[in-house]
Design a protein around this motif. Structure first.
Motif, short mmCIF file in Angstrom:
data_model
loop_
_atom_site.label_atom_id
_atom_site.label_comp_id
_atom_site.label_asym_id
_atom_site.label_seq_id
_atom_site.Cartn_x
_atom_site.Cartn_y
_atom_site.Cartn_z
N ARG A 165 0.82 -1.21 0.00
CA ARG A 165 0.00 0.00 0.00
C ARG A 165 0.86 1.26 0.00
N LEU A 166 1.98 1.22 0.76
CA LEU A 166 2.84 2.39 0.86
C LEU A 166 3.87 2.46 -0.27
N GLY A 167 4.12 1.31 -0.92
CA GLY A 167 5.08 1.29 -2.02
C GLY A 167 6.53 1.31 -1.57
N VAL A 168 6.81 0.92 -0.33
CA VAL A 168 8.19 0.87 0.18
C VAL A 168 8.37 -0.39 1.02
N ARG A 169 9.64 -0.81 1.16
CA ARG A 169 9.94 -1.94 2.04
C ARG A 169 10.14 -1.41 3.46
N LEU A 170 9.43 -1.97 4.40
CA LEU A 170 9.52 -1.52 5.79
C LEU A 170 10.40 -2.41 6.65
N LEU A 171 10.56 -3.68 6.25
CA LEU A 171 11.35 -4.62 7.03
C LEU A 171 12.38 -5.31 6.15
N ASN A 172 13.58 -5.48 6.71
CA ASN A 172 14.58 -6.34 6.09
C ASN A 172 14.45 -7.71 6.73
N ARG A 173 14.19 -8.73 5.91
CA ARG A 173 13.96 -10.07 6.44
C ARG A 173 15.09 -10.98 6.02
N THR A 197 16.76 -15.16 7.18
CA THR A 197 16.32 -16.41 7.82
C THR A 197 16.49 -16.35 9.32
N ARG A 198 17.30 -15.40 9.81
CA ARG A 198 17.59 -15.36 11.24
C ARG A 198 17.03 -14.14 11.95
N SER A 199 16.74 -13.09 11.22
CA SER A 199 16.32 -11.86 11.91
C SER A 199 15.39 -11.03 11.04
N VAL A 200 14.70 -10.12 11.73
CA VAL A 200 13.84 -9.14 11.07
C VAL A 200 14.16 -7.79 11.68
N ALA A 201 14.43 -6.80 10.84
CA ALA A 201 14.78 -5.47 11.34
C ALA A 201 14.17 -4.42 10.42
N PRO A 202 13.76 -3.28 10.97
CA PRO A 202 13.17 -2.24 10.12
C PRO A 202 14.19 -1.61 9.19
N THR A 203 13.77 -1.27 8.00
CA THR A 203 14.59 -0.50 7.08
C THR A 203 14.67 0.93 7.59
N GLU A 204 15.41 1.77 6.88
CA GLU A 204 15.50 3.16 7.31
C GLU A 204 14.12 3.82 7.32
N VAL A 205 13.34 3.60 6.26
CA VAL A 205 12.01 4.19 6.22
C VAL A 205 11.10 3.54 7.26
N GLY A 206 11.31 2.24 7.52
CA GLY A 206 10.54 1.57 8.56
C GLY A 206 10.82 2.16 9.93
N THR A 207 12.10 2.48 10.18
CA THR A 207 12.48 3.10 11.45
C THR A 207 11.83 4.47 11.60
N ARG A 208 11.82 5.24 10.50
CA ARG A 208 11.18 6.57 10.56
C ARG A 208 9.68 6.45 10.84
N LEU A 209 9.05 5.43 10.24
CA LEU A 209 7.62 5.23 10.46
C LEU A 209 7.36 4.88 11.92
N VAL A 210 8.19 4.01 12.50
CA VAL A 210 8.03 3.65 13.91
C VAL A 210 8.17 4.88 14.80
N GLU A 211 9.16 5.73 14.49
CA GLU A 211 9.39 6.94 15.30
C GLU A 211 8.19 7.86 15.29
N ARG A 212 7.47 7.91 14.18
CA ARG A 212 6.28 8.78 14.10
C ARG A 212 5.05 8.10 14.69
N LEU A 213 4.98 6.78 14.56
CA LEU A 213 3.80 6.06 15.04
C LEU A 213 3.72 5.99 16.56
N LEU A 214 4.88 5.76 17.22
CA LEU A 214 4.86 5.53 18.66
C LEU A 214 4.26 6.70 19.45
#
Length: 302
Positions: free
Chosen positions: A44-52, A54-71
């Motif tokens: 829906r947003l047209g961007v990748r929010l998570l780097n996946r 086999t061992r870990s999941v972490a937010p991308t740079e744009v995902g981190t910015r989204l978390v900072e605004r959402l919290l």
């Protein structure tokens, strides 16, 4: 609830938990449904929010910015909904606390057991983490640490015993085979079971007597990461693997039973007890306010 909001909450849950399976354990959703929700949100947003991987999941740079605004935004929503709590006879909701492993083991349990019995509609989530974290970024309401010098706008409240000690000990089997150290420097000739921070540094063992302080960097056959892995270190000490240096309350059952014998007792170093810390905002969520008030009642008056 709006589907967009559900997907946003799913994304936040995955980021906070550090993975889909971990998030599923603390929510009513399955790992596959959480994964699908994040995919919908990314499409829906047209961007990748998570780097996946086999061992870990972490937010991308744009995902981190989204978390900072959402919290902060979600915090305001939760605060608005929490107003209803003040009109209830009993507060309800979830309280998320970030604590070191030794606090979870020796300090928190005697407090949260009577607290939860008094407030049956409150649920406590305990996040065990030995490094100091940004509470809000980690999605926690409060934390417990051993330093009252905190970030701006944070409040520190004494919790648990006001004085604690580190104790050095070993199994009778080990002392019979290797002798008993009479001075901290003797530890350099012994097998010592050591701890290590997540970043790789090994905290030295500190001893104090009559104003003299010694820092001992001994070696040994077993090295464990700080935190819950200390159960492995204690187990090794109980089996005669070497000497351990740990919180007295953690070792107390084994000291009382004689499975471990204290050594270098005149050099035992005492330190101030832990503090509950939380944001100093004017209106606390009802579960946190109830917990703060409960802790205040446990602190002996000066």
């Amino acid at each position: 609830m709006n589907a967009d909001m559900q997907d946003l909450l799913a994304f936040l849950a995955v980021v906070r938990a550090g993975g889909f399976r971990e998030a599923a354990r603390t929510s009513d959703a399955s790992a596959s449904s959480l994964s699908e929700a994040v995919r919908r949100l990314e499409a829906r947003l047209g961007v990748r929010l998570l780097n996946r991987t086999t061992r870990s999941v972490a937010p991308t740079e744009v995902g981190t910015r989204l978390v900072e605004r959402l919290l902060p935004a979600l915090g305001e929503v939760e605060a608005a909904l929490d107003v209803v709590n003040h009109y209830r006879d009993n507060p309800a909701g979830t309280l998320r606390i970030n604590v070191p492993a030794n606090v979870a083991r020796t300090v928190l349990l005697p407090i949260i057991t009577p607290f939860l019995k008094r407030y049956p509609d409150i649920r406590i989530e305990v996040v065990v983490e030995d490094s100091f974290v940004d509470l809000l970024a980690a999605g926690c309401d409060a934390g417990i640490r051993y330093d009252d010098r905190l970030e701006q706008d944070m409040i520190a409240l004494p919790i648990g015993p006001r004085t604690q000690r580190f104790v050095t000990a070993a199994a009778p089997e080990y002392l019979a085979a290797h002798g008993t150290p009479r001075h901290p420097k003797d530890l350099l000739q012994h097998h010592c079971i050591r701890g290590q921070f997540a970043g790789g540094a090994m905290p030295v063992w500190e001893f104090e007597r009559d104003g003299e302080t010694l820092r001992i960097d001994a070696l040994g056959p077993l090295l464990v990461r700080q935190g819950a892995a200390f159960d492995l270190a204690v187990g090794g000490a109980l089996q005669g693997l070497g000497i351990i240096h740990l919180f007295e309350d953690w070792l107390r059952p084994h000291l009382d039973s004689g499975a471990l014998l204290p050594i270098l007792e005149p050099w035992c170093q005492a330190f101030s007890g832990p503090y509950l810390y939380y944001p100093g905002r004017r209106h606390l969520p009802a579960p946190l306010k109830a917990f703060v008030d409960f802790v205040r009642q446990q602190v002996p008056s000066a």
